[in-house]
Design a protein around this motif. Sequence first.
Motif, PDB file in Angstrom:
ATOM      1  N   VAL A  37       0.593  -1.254   0.111  1.00  0.00           N
ATOM      2  CA  VAL A  37       0.233  -0.301  -0.589  1.00  0.00           C
ATOM      3  C   VAL A  37       0.816   1.349  -0.320  1.00  0.00           C
ATOM      4  N   LEU A  38       0.702   2.005  -1.177  1.00  0.00           N
ATOM      5  CA  LEU A  38       1.778   3.077  -1.196  1.00  0.00           C
ATOM      6  C   LEU A  38       1.219   4.146  -1.265  1.00  0.00           C
ATOM      7  N   VAL A  39       1.690   4.539   0.085  1.00  0.00           N
ATOM      8  CA  VAL A  39       1.669   6.110   0.747  1.00  0.00           C
ATOM      9  C   VAL A  39       2.204   7.472   0.149  1.00  0.00           C
ATOM     10  N   HIS A  40       1.529   8.469  -0.275  1.00  0.00           N
ATOM     11  CA  HIS A  40       1.951   9.891  -1.247  1.00  0.00           C
ATOM     12  C   HIS A  40       2.765  10.109  -0.396  1.00  0.00           C
ATOM     13  N   CYS A  41       4.220  10.314  -0.001  1.00  0.00           N
ATOM     14  CA  CYS A  41       4.787  10.970  -0.086  1.00  0.00           C
ATOM     15  C   CYS A  41       5.193  12.754  -0.183  1.00  0.00           C
ATOM     16  N   PRO A  42       5.136  13.799   0.424  1.00  0.00           N
ATOM     17  CA  PRO A  42       5.024  14.958   0.076  1.00  0.00           C
ATOM     18  C   PRO A  42       6.035  15.009   0.090  1.00  0.00           C
ATOM     19  N   VAL A  68       6.382  -0.320 -10.343  1.00  0.00           N
ATOM     20  CA  VAL A  68       6.827  -1.100  -8.666  1.00  0.00           C
ATOM     21  C   VAL A  68       5.942  -2.001  -9.477  1.00  0.00           C
ATOM     22  N   ARG A  69       4.529  -2.135  -9.979  1.00  0.00           N
ATOM     23  CA  ARG A  69       3.991  -2.920 -10.252  1.00  0.00           C
ATOM     24  C   ARG A  69       4.590  -4.190 -11.782  1.00  0.00           C
ATOM     25  N   ALA A  70       5.403  -2.541 -12.748  1.00  0.00           N
ATOM     26  CA  ALA A  70       6.554  -3.249 -13.668  1.00  0.00           C
ATOM     27  C   ALA A  70       7.203  -4.266 -13.714  1.00  0.00           C
ATOM     28  N   SER A  71       8.079  -3.393 -12.776  1.00  0.00           N
ATOM     29  CA  SER A  71       9.326  -4.132 -13.151  1.00  0.00           C
ATOM     30  C   SER A  71       9.630  -4.671 -11.709  1.00  0.00           C
ATOM     31  N   VAL A  72       8.497  -4.680 -10.430  1.00  0.00           N
ATOM     32  CA  VAL A  72       9.604  -5.805  -9.445  1.00  0.00           C
ATOM     33  C   VAL A  72       8.211  -6.295  -9.390  1.00  0.00           C
ATOM     34  N   GLY A  73       7.225  -6.639  -9.911  1.00  0.00           N
ATOM     35  CA  GLY A  73       5.909  -6.827 -10.191  1.00  0.00           C
ATOM     36  C   GLY A  73       4.915  -7.767  -8.506  1.00  0.00           C
ATOM     37  N   LEU A  74       5.018  -6.593  -7.553  1.00  0.00           N
ATOM     38  CA  LEU A  74       4.133  -6.848  -6.708  1.00  0.00           C
ATOM     39  C   LEU A  74       2.745  -6.315  -7.395  1.00  0.00           C
ATOM     40  N   GLY A  75       2.064  -6.290  -6.290  1.00  0.00           N
ATOM     41  CA  GLY A  75       0.818  -5.685  -6.432  1.00  0.00           C
ATOM     42  C   GLY A  75       0.599  -4.807  -5.693  1.00  0.00           C
ATOM     43  N   VAL A  76      -0.320  -3.251  -6.147  1.00  0.00           N
ATOM     44  CA  VAL A  76       0.500  -2.159  -5.584  1.00  0.00           C
ATOM     45  C   VAL A  76      -1.339  -1.262  -5.698  1.00  0.00           C
ATOM     46  N   ARG A  77      -1.149  -0.878  -4.051  1.00  0.00           N
ATOM     47  CA  ARG A  77      -2.981   0.196  -3.966  1.00  0.00           C
ATOM     48  C   ARG A  77      -1.995   1.406  -3.599  1.00  0.00           C
ATOM     49  N   SER A 118     -10.297  12.998  -6.564  1.00  0.00           N
ATOM     50  CA  SER A 118      -9.801  12.412  -8.879  1.00  0.00           C
ATOM     51  C   SER A 118      -9.712  10.847  -8.773  1.00  0.00           C
ATOM     52  N   PHE A 119      -8.510  11.074  -8.512  1.00  0.00           N
ATOM     53  CA  PHE A 119      -8.156   9.955  -8.614  1.00  0.00           C
ATOM     54  C   PHE A 119      -8.139   8.674  -8.179  1.00  0.00           C
ATOM     55  N   ILE A 120      -8.977   8.704  -7.248  1.00  0.00           N
ATOM     56  CA  ILE A 120     -10.301   7.290  -6.738  1.00  0.00           C
ATOM     57  C   ILE A 120     -10.793   7.073  -7.966  1.00  0.00           C
ATOM     58  N   GLU A 121     -11.667   8.237  -8.012  1.00  0.00           N
ATOM     59  CA  GLU A 121     -12.593   7.853  -9.335  1.00  0.00           C
ATOM     60  C   GLU A 121     -12.461   7.205 -10.495  1.00  0.00           C
ATOM     61  N   GLU A 122     -10.956   8.229 -10.363  1.00  0.00           N
ATOM     62  CA  GLU A 122     -10.320   6.832 -12.282  1.00  0.00           C
ATOM     63  C   GLU A 122      -9.944   5.787 -11.925  1.00  0.00           C
ATOM     64  N   GLY A 123      -9.642   5.170 -10.840  1.00  0.00           N
ATOM     65  CA  GLY A 123      -9.270   3.941 -10.273  1.00  0.00           C
ATOM     66  C   GLY A 123      -7.907   3.944 -10.208  1.00  0.00           C
ATOM     67  N   GLN A 124      -7.180   5.015  -9.803  1.00  0.00           N
ATOM     68  CA  GLN A 124      -5.458   5.530 -10.106  1.00  0.00           C
ATOM     69  C   GLN A 124      -5.045   4.545  -8.439  1.00  0.00           C
ATOM     70  N   ALA A 125      -6.604   5.228  -7.641  1.00  0.00           N
ATOM     71  CA  ALA A 125      -6.003   5.603  -5.596  1.00  0.00           C
ATOM     72  C   ALA A 125      -6.794   4.710  -5.523  1.00  0.00           C
ATOM     73  N   HIS A 126      -6.678   4.427  -4.115  1.00  0.00           N
ATOM     74  CA  HIS A 126      -7.715   3.511  -3.701  1.00  0.00           C
ATOM     75  C   HIS A 126      -7.844   3.702  -2.855  1.00  0.00           C
ATOM     76  N   ALA A 127      -7.412   4.987  -2.089  1.00  0.00           N
ATOM     77  CA  ALA A 127      -8.201   6.043  -0.225  1.00  0.00           C
ATOM     78  C   ALA A 127      -7.119   6.761  -0.436  1.00  0.00           C
ATOM     79  N   ILE A 290      -3.742  -3.812  -7.839  1.00  0.00           N
ATOM     80  CA  ILE A 290      -3.243  -3.566  -8.985  1.00  0.00           C
ATOM     81  C   ILE A 290      -1.914  -4.132  -9.357  1.00  0.00           C
ATOM     82  N   ARG A 291      -2.177  -5.471 -10.436  1.00  0.00           N
ATOM     83  CA  ARG A 291      -0.614  -6.301 -10.597  1.00  0.00           C
ATOM     84  C   ARG A 291      -0.446  -5.176 -12.093  1.00  0.00           C
ATOM     85  N   ALA A 292       0.793  -5.743 -12.775  1.00  0.00           N
ATOM     86  CA  ALA A 292       0.742  -4.996 -13.912  1.00  0.00           C
ATOM     87  C   ALA A 292      -0.129  -6.171 -14.993  1.00  0.00           C
TER      88      ALA A 292
END
Length: 292
Positions: A37-42, A68-77, A118-127, A290-292
């Motif tokens: 679960v990747l949390v935005h770092c300001p 991270v999804r593409a090159s490490v193969g992890l699932g990321v939210r 707006s990122f959540i609505e586009e399915g690119q963020a989860h919380a 979400i995975r690659a």
Amino acid sequence: MSTYQGPITDDHFHLRRDGRCLAAAEDFARAGGTDLVLVHCPDFAAPPTDEAGHKAAYADTVAMAEEVRASVGLGVRVVLGPHPAAFAHQFEAWTVEGETGRSRAIESYTSSIDAAVSFIEEGQAHAVGEVGRPHWPVSEDIWDLSNELLAWTMRRAGREGFALQLHVEGEQASTYPELAAMADREGCPRDRIVRHYAPPDVSAASTHGLIPSVLCGKGSLPVLLDTMADARQGFMLETDHMDDPGRPGAVLGPKTVPKRTRQLSEAGVDDEVLYRAHVDLPERLYGPSIRA
Ligand SMILES: [Zn+2]
């Protein structure tokens, strides 16, 4: 003996372009981790001040998740929001200017939530997260404003159905019940609220229906083991890994959650309990990884 072979999720992990970035995610994967679960770092020194700035900053976190999804193969939210440390300093700097400064601070905060949603609505963020209150002494004014904005954020979370990751002050016994009361007042279900950096006591008597995301340092295991049978809402595990080049390995290193999971399994914790922490609960809160 360790039996757990299932997925392993770190519920609160940061990556920075100027940190180890993908190499930190690789460490997690090599240790047995499967989902971040990747949390935005300001940018703590200069957080954005308007919606376009917030969107640009969040877009980079979304892009890192993709890498991270593409090159490490992890699932990321992805979790996006105005970090309380960055914003409280902005409030402090601006509110000395009086009413104009105050409304400018509020405007910056609300536009950062708008951008995250707006990122959540586009399915690119989860919380939305991490949001909350300053965890150091501040003036009464800043404290009140932080509480007001937190209440407003909970109201939106309740209305719009997104989960919240909160970063709040330390070990006070009053923290959970206060947050639970605030959530009830604002119409946000308690079980949509994750307390990040949670102390290891996960008993329902302590968490008041909020979801603890336990910072799993070595010392956390005895209390976690003692209380998990009473964790009605479940719990998750996290490192709050900062990927800070100035403080390598802080708060906890990237391999810590896989390692603690193995230790819990070796201590006799049921696979079912671990599966709930790493799969069921994150899925209910954030939707599928979400995975690659
Ligand atoms: Zn954090």
